[in-house]
Design a protein around this motif. Structure first.
Motif, short mmCIF file in Angstrom:
data_model
loop_
_atom_site.label_atom_id
_atom_site.label_comp_id
_atom_site.label_asym_id
_atom_site.label_seq_id
_atom_site.Cartn_x
_atom_site.Cartn_y
_atom_site.Cartn_z
N ASP A 15 0.81 -1.23 0.00
CA ASP A 15 0.00 0.00 0.00
C ASP A 15 0.84 1.28 0.00
OD1 ASP A 15 -2.35 -1.50 0.10
OD2 ASP A 15 -2.24 -1.66 2.29
N MET A 16 2.15 1.14 0.00
CA MET A 16 3.04 2.30 0.06
C MET A 16 3.02 3.04 -1.28
SD MET A 16 7.09 2.29 1.01
CE MET A 16 8.01 3.79 1.31
N GLY A 17 2.69 4.33 -1.24
CA GLY A 17 2.60 5.12 -2.46
C GLY A 17 3.96 5.58 -2.97
N ASP A 18 4.00 6.00 -4.24
CA ASP A 18 5.26 6.46 -4.83
C ASP A 18 5.80 7.69 -4.11
OD1 ASP A 18 5.11 4.43 -6.63
OD2 ASP A 18 4.43 5.66 -8.31
N ASN A 19 4.89 8.55 -3.62
CA ASN A 19 5.33 9.75 -2.94
C ASN A 19 6.09 9.41 -1.66
OD1 ASN A 19 4.40 12.10 -0.75
ND2 ASN A 19 5.05 12.89 -2.74
N GLU A 20 5.61 8.41 -0.92
CA GLU A 20 6.30 8.02 0.32
C GLU A 20 7.66 7.41 0.00
OE1 GLU A 20 5.72 5.30 4.36
OE2 GLU A 20 4.13 5.37 2.84
N LYS A 21 7.73 6.63 -1.07
CA LYS A 21 9.02 6.06 -1.48
C LYS A 21 10.02 7.17 -1.79
CE LYS A 21 7.04 1.93 -3.73
NZ LYS A 21 5.63 2.25 -3.86
N ALA A 22 9.57 8.16 -2.56
CA ALA A 22 10.45 9.27 -2.93
C ALA A 22 10.87 10.07 -1.70
CB ALA A 22 9.74 10.17 -3.94
N ARG A 23 9.94 10.26 -0.75
CA ARG A 23 10.27 11.02 0.45
C ARG A 23 11.30 10.30 1.31
NH1 ARG A 23 6.41 11.31 3.87
NH2 ARG A 23 4.68 10.32 2.77
N LEU A 24 11.19 8.98 1.44
CA LEU A 24 12.18 8.22 2.21
C LEU A 24 13.57 8.33 1.57
CD1 LEU A 24 10.50 4.89 3.37
CD2 LEU A 24 11.63 6.59 4.80
N PHE A 25 13.61 8.18 0.25
CA PHE A 25 14.88 8.28 -0.48
C PHE A 25 15.51 9.66 -0.29
CE2 PHE A 25 17.07 9.08 -4.63
CZ PHE A 25 18.10 8.17 -4.46
N SER A 26 14.71 10.71 -0.46
CA SER A 26 15.22 12.07 -0.32
C SER A 26 15.60 12.38 1.13
CB SER A 26 14.17 13.08 -0.81
OG SER A 26 13.87 12.87 -2.17
N LEU A 27 14.83 11.84 2.08
CA LEU A 27 15.11 12.08 3.50
C LEU A 27 16.48 11.52 3.89
CD1 LEU A 27 14.03 13.17 6.20
CD2 LEU A 27 13.02 10.90 6.59
N ALA A 28 16.79 10.31 3.41
CA ALA A 28 18.10 9.72 3.71
C ALA A 28 19.23 10.58 3.16
CB ALA A 28 18.18 8.31 3.12
N LEU A 29 19.09 11.04 1.93
CA LEU A 29 20.13 11.87 1.32
C LEU A 29 20.28 13.21 2.03
CD1 LEU A 29 19.32 11.27 -2.46
CD2 LEU A 29 21.10 10.18 -1.09
N THR A 30 19.17 13.76 2.52
CA THR A 30 19.20 15.07 3.17
C THR A 30 19.81 14.99 4.57
OG1 THR A 30 17.24 15.73 1.92
CG2 THR A 30 17.81 17.05 3.85
N ILE A 31 19.41 13.98 5.35
CA ILE A 31 19.95 13.82 6.70
C ILE A 31 21.46 13.56 6.65
CG2 ILE A 31 19.90 12.34 8.76
CD1 ILE A 31 16.94 11.92 8.26
N ALA A 32 21.91 12.91 5.57
CA ALA A 32 23.34 12.59 5.46
C ALA A 32 24.22 13.83 5.34
CB ALA A 32 23.57 11.68 4.26
N ILE A 33 23.68 14.94 4.86
CA ILE A 33 24.50 16.13 4.60
C ILE A 33 25.16 16.66 5.88
CG2 ILE A 33 24.48 18.53 3.82
CD1 ILE A 33 22.34 17.71 1.77
N PRO A 34 24.41 17.02 6.94
CA PRO A 34 25.08 17.55 8.13
C PRO A 34 25.98 16.52 8.80
CG PRO A 34 22.74 17.20 8.57
CD PRO A 34 22.93 17.05 7.09
#
Length: 402
Positions: A249-268
């Protein structure tokens, strides 16, 4: 008496512009290869789209491997990085905009091969340029700044697929604009300080011969990145299908948000770890820790008892792997044996990015159908553990090295 220390450092302004230029390279290929090109193949190939995407991926990886070594080496022997980067940028944008002109698949294949060569005319000399200009005691910070590249690559994909950009051509024009805007400032307007110590003579081995990539820390750094990149490439290609298997039931938007969240948290995290490694002269310790955490995240994905735990494990893996790859890119510049062949040697290191794309499909096809994603993740976690063990064998650099 003036303190000479500032003259051994590169300005933060240039390093930011340089990191933006590297991010421009990610912007050039991440949205195009993951979103725009597959959509074009679907139009031209119809039901055979998966097979043609595989062919294009294979041909593109070969072209990228050759181009990285060739243009890095040419920028070495011509003693020029900037003009190779700018020439490659012009060709990359021109070929990107030529994609809609391909009305059959073999023309599209030809354009993609040429585009990969042109893109690596940018990426090869650009990577070496960082080694030419950023001293060793700032390479941790440089690696941290390079963590912006994958995040901006992902964010650019969201920008070029906004509803206001309705046509394939308009999306390509928007992407080309973003790439030019990111790469141009460092290569056209920046005037970085030249540091003579970065042109030091080639390192010599115990027999008095010039060092090579086949000896010393370089080969261990190469294999460590190669092993981690296999895991990263597998998740990059098959993340959608894995998410679908754990949570239908996981939507494409949630998949994209998880992927982007990992990349963003990694920066600091990458910025902090990179700066810490500079201040404490421990360039390889953050690599050991991040590769170990990456392995732990992969184990968590394999053993998670629920979808929520699996998603948390993926975040851990994604963050740690992004930190590792960014810091590794910075510290690789430290261990190359020849300053006069940085471009060529970094082209060889670029094989750690392209070869996994050729190996990963065979590994996945041989494991997933019969044993499932859990077994694949256990295999990939083992590779990340091996990378960690390899990195622990690299000695700490001698005190006082520039």
């Amino acid at each position: 008496m003036d303190d000479p220390a500032p003259h051994r450092h590169q300005s933060l302004a240039f390093m930011l512009l340089y990191a933006l230029a590297v991010a421009g390279g990610s912007m050039a290929y991440v949205p195009f290869l993951t979103i725009l090109l597959p959509s074009r193949i679907a139009v031209l190939a119809g039901s055979a789209d998966v097979e043609w995407l595989g062919l294009l991926t294979f041909a593109g990886a070969i072209a990228a491997s050759v181009g990285g070594i060739l243009f890095g080496w040419l920028s070495d022997i011509t003693n020029s990085r900037r003009w190779w980067i700018l020439s490659g940028l012009v060709l990359t944008v021109a070929l990107l905009l030529a994609v809609p002109l391909a009305d059959d698949l073999w023309t599209l294949v030809s354009i993609i091969i040429c585009w990969q060569l042109a893109l690596n005319m940018v990426l090869g000399p650009l990577a070496a340029w960082g080694g030419d200009l950023v001293p060793d005691d700032q390479k941790g910070l440089l690696g941290g700044l390079l963590a912006f590249a994958p995040a901006l690559g992902a964010w650019s994909g969201a920008l070029v697929t906004l509803p206001v950009l309705e046509t394939f051509e308009s999306r390509l024009f928007a992407l080309a604009f973003l790439v030019v805007a990111a790469v141009t400032p460092a290569t056209v307007f920046a005037r970085p300080r030249r540091l003579e110590m970065l042109g030091r003579a080639p390192s010599l081995d115990r027999d008095g011969r010039i060092g090579t990539l086949s000896k010393g820390p370089a080969v261990r750094m190469w294999f460590a990145r190669f092993l981690v990149q296999i895991s990263e490439a597998a998740l990059f290609a098959y993340l959608y299908f894995w998410f679908r298997s754990i949570d239908p039931d996981m939507g494409d938007n949630e998949k994209a948000r998880l992927f982007s969240l990992a990349l963003t948290i990694a920066i600091p995290i990458a910025l902090y770890c990179g700066r810490w490694s500079d201040r404490n002269d421990r360039p390889f310790l953050p690599l050991v820790i991040s590769s170990a955490v990456s392995a732990a995240g992969m184990l968590g994905m394999a053993l998670a008892a629920s979808a929520d735990l699996a998603k948390l494990a993926y975040l851990l893996f994604g963050i740690a792997t992004t930190v590792f790859l960014a810091l590794h890119a910075g510290q690789t510049l430290r261990i190359l044996p020849r300053s006069d062949r940085r471009g060529r040697d970094l082209g060889v290191f670029n094989l750690t990015n392209t070869l996994p794309s050729l190996i990963m499909p065979l590994l996945t096809i041989s494991v997933v159908p019969g044993f499932g994603f859990e077994t694949l993740f256990l295999v990939l976690a083992t590779l990340a553990i091996l990378a960690t063990l390899i990195l622990t064998t690299i000695p700490r650099p001698s005190p006082g090295r520039a």
